[in-house]
Design a protein around this motif. Structure first.
Motif, short mmCIF file in Angstrom:
data_model
loop_
_atom_site.label_atom_id
_atom_site.label_comp_id
_atom_site.label_asym_id
_atom_site.label_seq_id
_atom_site.Cartn_x
_atom_site.Cartn_y
_atom_site.Cartn_z
N ASP A 41 -7.56 62.59 64.12
CA ASP A 41 -7.86 61.60 65.15
C ASP A 41 -6.76 60.53 65.17
O ASP A 41 -6.23 60.16 64.12
CB ASP A 41 -9.21 60.95 64.85
CG ASP A 41 -9.64 59.99 65.94
OD1 ASP A 41 -10.18 60.46 66.96
OD2 ASP A 41 -9.40 58.78 65.78
N MET A 42 -6.43 60.04 66.37
CA MET A 42 -5.33 59.09 66.49
C MET A 42 -5.55 57.87 65.59
O MET A 42 -4.61 57.35 64.98
CB MET A 42 -5.16 58.65 67.94
CG MET A 42 -3.95 57.74 68.15
SD MET A 42 -3.52 57.46 69.88
CE MET A 42 -4.95 56.53 70.42
N ALA A 43 -6.78 57.41 65.47
CA ALA A 43 -7.06 56.22 64.67
C ALA A 43 -6.83 56.46 63.17
O ALA A 43 -6.69 55.51 62.40
CB ALA A 43 -8.50 55.76 64.91
N LYS A 44 -6.79 57.73 62.77
CA LYS A 44 -6.62 58.07 61.35
C LYS A 44 -5.20 58.51 61.02
O LYS A 44 -4.91 58.92 59.89
CB LYS A 44 -7.59 59.19 60.97
CG LYS A 44 -9.06 58.85 61.23
CD LYS A 44 -9.94 60.07 61.00
CE LYS A 44 -11.40 59.78 61.32
NZ LYS A 44 -12.25 60.99 61.20
N THR A 45 -4.30 58.40 61.99
CA THR A 45 -2.95 58.93 61.81
C THR A 45 -2.21 58.26 60.67
O THR A 45 -1.64 58.93 59.79
CB THR A 45 -2.13 58.76 63.11
OG1 THR A 45 -2.81 59.43 64.18
CG2 THR A 45 -0.74 59.33 62.96
#
Length: 411
Positions: free
Chosen positions: A308-312
């Motif tokens: 997920d983008m927030a976890k990149t």
């Protein structure tokens, strides 16, 4: 298994691997030319040649080719890599001679009908479109382009729509003259075969092949300066971040098997460090793996995951910590044994597949210059020590900087 090797008078190498318990033959012709041998502006040419040889020969139409092999209960296929083209088939033993004739005809006598070539361009462009719809494929292709910006190793195997459109029949014929030559070809056969029979058929159907012309294209070698480390993050119309890290170093045979064990421990299977850290422990990713590529003059390690983008940023930080952790620099002997067992299992079970066995034999002859038996490979893997894995980690992870490419969702 009974392995035998020989060479025709024109230099063409022939190797057989007799397995009397089967009733079929897997036969391949490996050509030592791939996408890194594509001329500038004609990227994708090697792959297109692989397609185009099926469009007809001086003796057979496409339909003749398809019917000949299937009427004999066999199948025919091909693939292209950065360094090789392989055309291969599998047939019942009783159809060996007619099947060999067919395979040799494809490799030595294609005619490239212009109208068929134009249609095949559309097929390959559809294949390119299929890749472009796959985020994982896209990020790897761009990673290579950025890692080797001024070297043919960065070229896409399929080429681009523009470069494929530029390919002409003259380009195809020139590639054949330069690369489909005895000094760059290896015939391998595995299954219910007799070595003397494969030699006889090779001489009959390919013994008249001519050597490459004096002006034949020469492969551009890789040197350490051809790898350009980078860090890049881009926005794409995708659903999750696609992450690739990697590095490339000149070929280093003394640590070949140690690098394989390292890769097995790092990113191969359920118990790998990447899977345990990113998926099982933290739930950051569905897929996380590493891959190792051994080419003629370099070794490349890549790591892939999607999140997920927030976890990149968290994911990147954890991968960086893992690559510099004691798990790799001072590996646990028990983890090494598990990694070796995974490798051994994969290798031994893979060798039970005839196509894999044929391809592996050809790859050994091309890469090492000689055949390495499954037993020798197993012994070499089993002999790897924790200290050698630590040396391999130091070599591949610290000799050249790690590059990173991230494709993030544009939303």
């Amino acid at each position: 298994m009974i392995f035998e090797e020989g060479r025709l008078s024109n230099g063409l190498r022939v190797a057989t691997d007799r397995i009397p318990s089967v009733q079929s033959v897997t036969l391949g012709i490996l050509i030592e030319a791939g996408s890194r041998d594509d001329p500038e502006g004609r990227e994708g040419l090697a792959h297109f040649v692989e397609h185009a040889v099926f469009k007809g020969t001086g003796r057979r139409s496409y339909l003749d080719i398809a019917r000949n092999i299937e009427k004999n209960g066999g199948y025919l296929d091909a693939y292209t890599t950065k360094e090789h083209i392989c055309i291969y088939l599998r047939c019942l033993t009783r159809h060996l001679e007619t099947s060999f004739d067919l395979l040799a005809d494809l490799a030595s006598n294609p005619v490239f009908p212009p109208e068929e070539i134009e249609k095949e361009k559309e097929v390959v462009i559809e294949e390119i479109s299929s890749v472009n719809d796959t985020p994982e494929e896209i990020v790897f292709e761009e990673f290579d382009l950025r890692s080797f910006p001024r070297h043919p190793l960065g070229q896409q195997i399929l080429g681009t729509e523009e470069s494929v459109e530029n390919i002409s029949v003259d380009d195809l014929n020139r590639f054949m003259r330069h690369h489909f030559v005895p000094e760059k070809m290896i015939i391998t056969a595995t299954g219910d075969v007799q070595h003397h029979e494969i030699l006889r058929l090779s001489e009959r159907f390919l013994g008249e092949l001519r050597a490459a012309p004096a002006d034949a294209a020469v492969r551009i070698p890789f040197t350490a300066k051809d790898y350009r480390p980078f860090q890049k993050s881009l926005k794409k119309r995708i659903s999750q971040s696609q992450i690739v890290l990697g590095t490339a170093i000149p070929r280093h045979d003394p640590l070949h098997y140690s690098l394989m064990v390292l890769n097995s421990m790092l990113g191969n299977g359920m118990s790998s460090l990447l899977n345990l850290e990113l998926r099982e422990k933290r739930g950051l990713a569905y897929t996380a793996y590493s891959s190792l590529s051994f080419l003629e003059d370099l070794t490349a390690l890549n790591i892939y995951t999607g999140t997920d983008m927030a976890k990149t940023e968290t994911t990147l930080k954890l991968i960086g910590e893992l690559l510099h952790s004691s798990a790799l620099c001072n590996p646990d002997p028990e983890e090494i044994e598990t990694a070796k067992s995974k490798l051994l299992g994969s290798h031994i079970m893979g060798m039970e597949k005839m196509t894999r066995r044929m391809s592996h034999m050809a790859g050994d002859l091309s890469y090492f210059g000689h055949h390495i038996s499954p037993e020798e490979t197993a012994a070499a893997i089993d002999a790897v020590t924790p200290n050698e894995v630590a040396r391999a980690a130091s070599l591949i992870l610290h000799e050249a900087p790690i590059s990173t490419l991230v494709h993030k969702p544009s939303r």
